[in-house]
Design an enzyme around this catalytic site. Structure first.
Site, PDB file in Angstrom:
ATOM      1  N   HIS A  32      -1.455  -2.703  -7.209  1.00 46.05           N
ATOM      2  CA  HIS A  32      -1.369  -2.567  -5.935  1.00 46.05           C
ATOM      3  C   HIS A  32      -3.351  -2.488  -6.234  1.00 46.05           C
ATOM      4  O   HIS A  32      -3.943  -1.576  -6.688  1.00 46.05           O
ATOM      5  CB  HIS A  32      -1.268  -0.882  -5.369  1.00 46.05           C
ATOM      6  CG  HIS A  32      -2.048  -0.330  -4.072  1.00 46.05           C
ATOM      7  ND1 HIS A  32      -2.629   0.381  -3.728  1.00 46.05           N
ATOM      8  CD2 HIS A  32      -2.433  -1.323  -3.172  1.00 46.05           C
ATOM      9  CE1 HIS A  32      -3.055   1.270  -2.117  1.00 46.05           C
ATOM     10  NE2 HIS A  32      -2.958  -0.266  -2.151  1.00 46.05           N
TER      11      HIS A  32
ATOM     12  N   SER B  19       0.904  -1.257  -0.267  1.00 46.76           N
ATOM     13  CA  SER B  19       0.044  -0.124  -0.083  1.00 46.76           C
ATOM     14  C   SER B  19       0.730   1.085   0.561  1.00 46.76           C
ATOM     15  O   SER B  19       0.460   2.228  -0.402  1.00 46.76           O
ATOM     16  CB  SER B  19      -0.454   0.176   0.890  1.00 46.76           C
ATOM     17  OG  SER B  19      -1.569  -1.318   1.012  1.00 46.76           O
TER      18      SER B  19
ATOM     19  N   ASN C 161      -3.066   5.671  -1.294  1.00 48.22           N
ATOM     20  CA  ASN C 161      -2.971   6.132   0.220  1.00 48.22           C
ATOM     21  C   ASN C 161      -2.713   7.020   1.042  1.00 48.22           C
ATOM     22  O   ASN C 161      -2.643   7.454   1.712  1.00 48.22           O
ATOM     23  CB  ASN C 161      -1.696   5.202   0.863  1.00 48.22           C
ATOM     24  CG  ASN C 161      -3.221   3.650   1.456  1.00 48.22           C
ATOM     25  OD1 ASN C 161      -4.751   3.923   1.386  1.00 48.22           O
ATOM     26  ND2 ASN C 161      -2.571   2.728   0.328  1.00 48.22           N
TER      27      ASN C 161
END
Ligand code: NAD
Length: 293
Positions: free
Chosen positions: A144, A123, A194
């Site tokens: 991802h 991540s 993220n």
């Protein structure tokens, strides 16, 4: 949805947690054979149960046309890394910890054939740094997926400093085959999704920690006020609080700005083993997850 592709007839997935199970399920749904590896036999059992449950739901909704046993038959669980020796691609989806991932990358580099690609579902961790422990940095790439993998369309693709064009091409080909939409991110801590999402979740935890609002009001506020399908605390539980903390630490270390410091309440929850939905307790309680532990 059956396997029309020879390059990726068989794919390895390392780590059979929420993400590894979801990735294995999607690959198998599209006709590919999957070798699903984990160090914990219990994780492999849980993964098989969760894949079966998810497939049943998707079959009922008409989103998967084959019977669950037919899809499950394509997934071979194992605790042995050596069994991955013949695959052309491995997707690593183990715990978000750089040392764990580096060890896995070294093991994979030893057992895989020379032409094989190592993809990672990290991540936040640097693809370039993970690639540097292998003899094949040009064949290492970030792939991802989003959670839950069978439902979420997006996959963020990250090339490391030395990732080659053919590695990117093969990855794009695979993602097209499994009908995912791809975005490209540079190899920066947390990539795109993220980098933006996790500070918001961390701030929601600070909002709870400082007593600005109750967990229910924080989540309702963000759902009804900003049109998000899940509140940030609920989403943190869903992702896993250990994963959220690990990502904040990568952002904090990698970008060096105090705005990324993880909230002390998040650290306490993780230290207490309250990791969210996957263990049955987090900001909220999940009795059905507890029962399957
Ligand atoms: P998880 O805690 O559910 O599962 C991790 C699994 O890795 C466990 O089953 C564990 O036994 C296994 N593992 C640990 N060390 C191993 C080793 N040496 N060899 C093989 N298996 C090993 O975690 P998760 O939520 O599935 O996350 C996995 C990866 O996916 C992490 O890198 C995470 O950052 C990333 N990711 C998570 C989400 C999410 O929402 N949870 C979303 C996108 C990406």
């Amino acid at each position: 949805m059956s396997g029309t592709n020879t390059v990726f007839n068989s794919i390895g997935v390392v780590g059979a947690g929420q993400m590894g199970a979801g990735i294995a399920q999607v690959l198998a749904t599209f006709g590919m054979k999957v070798i699903l590896q984990d160090v914990q036999p219990s994780a492999l059992n849980r993964a098989q149960q969760s894949i079966e449950k998810s497939l049943q739901k998707l079959i009922e909704k008409g989103k998967v046309t084959e019977l669950a046993p037919v899809v499950m038959e394509r997934i071979r669980p194992t605790t042995s890394m050596e069994e991955l020796g013949n695959v052309q691609l491995v997707i690593e989806a183990a715990t978000e910890n750089i040392e764990t991932k580096k060890r896995i990358f070294q093991q994979l580099d030893d057992v895989l054939k020379e032409s094989a690609i190592i993809g990672t579902n990290t991540s936040s961790i640097s693809i370039t740094e993970l690639a540097s422990v292998t003899e094949r940095p040009e064949q290492v790439i970030g792939i991802h997926f989003m959670n839950p993998v069978p439902l979420m369309k997006l996959v963020e693709v990250i090339c490391g400093q030395l990732t080659s064009e053919p590695t990117l091409e093969q990855t794009s080909m695979l993602l097209a085959l499994i009908e995912k939409q791809m975005i490209r991110s540079k190899d920066f801590p947390g990539f795109i999704v993220n980098r933006i999402l996790m500070p918001m979740i961390n701030e929601a935890i600070y909002t709870l920690y400082e007593g600005v609002g109750s967990k229910e009001d924080i989540d309702r506020g963000m759902k009804l006020g900003t049109n998000q399908p899940m509140g940030p605390l609920e989403l943190a539980d869903f992702i896993g609080l250990d994963t959220c903390l690990a990502i904040m630490q990568v952002l904090h270390d990698g970008l060096g700005d105090s705005k990324y410091r993880p909230c002390p309440l998040l650290k306490n929850y993780v230290a207490a083993g309250l990791l969210g939905k996957k263990v049955g307790h987090g900001f909220y309680e999940y009795p059905s997850a507890k029962a399957s532990q």
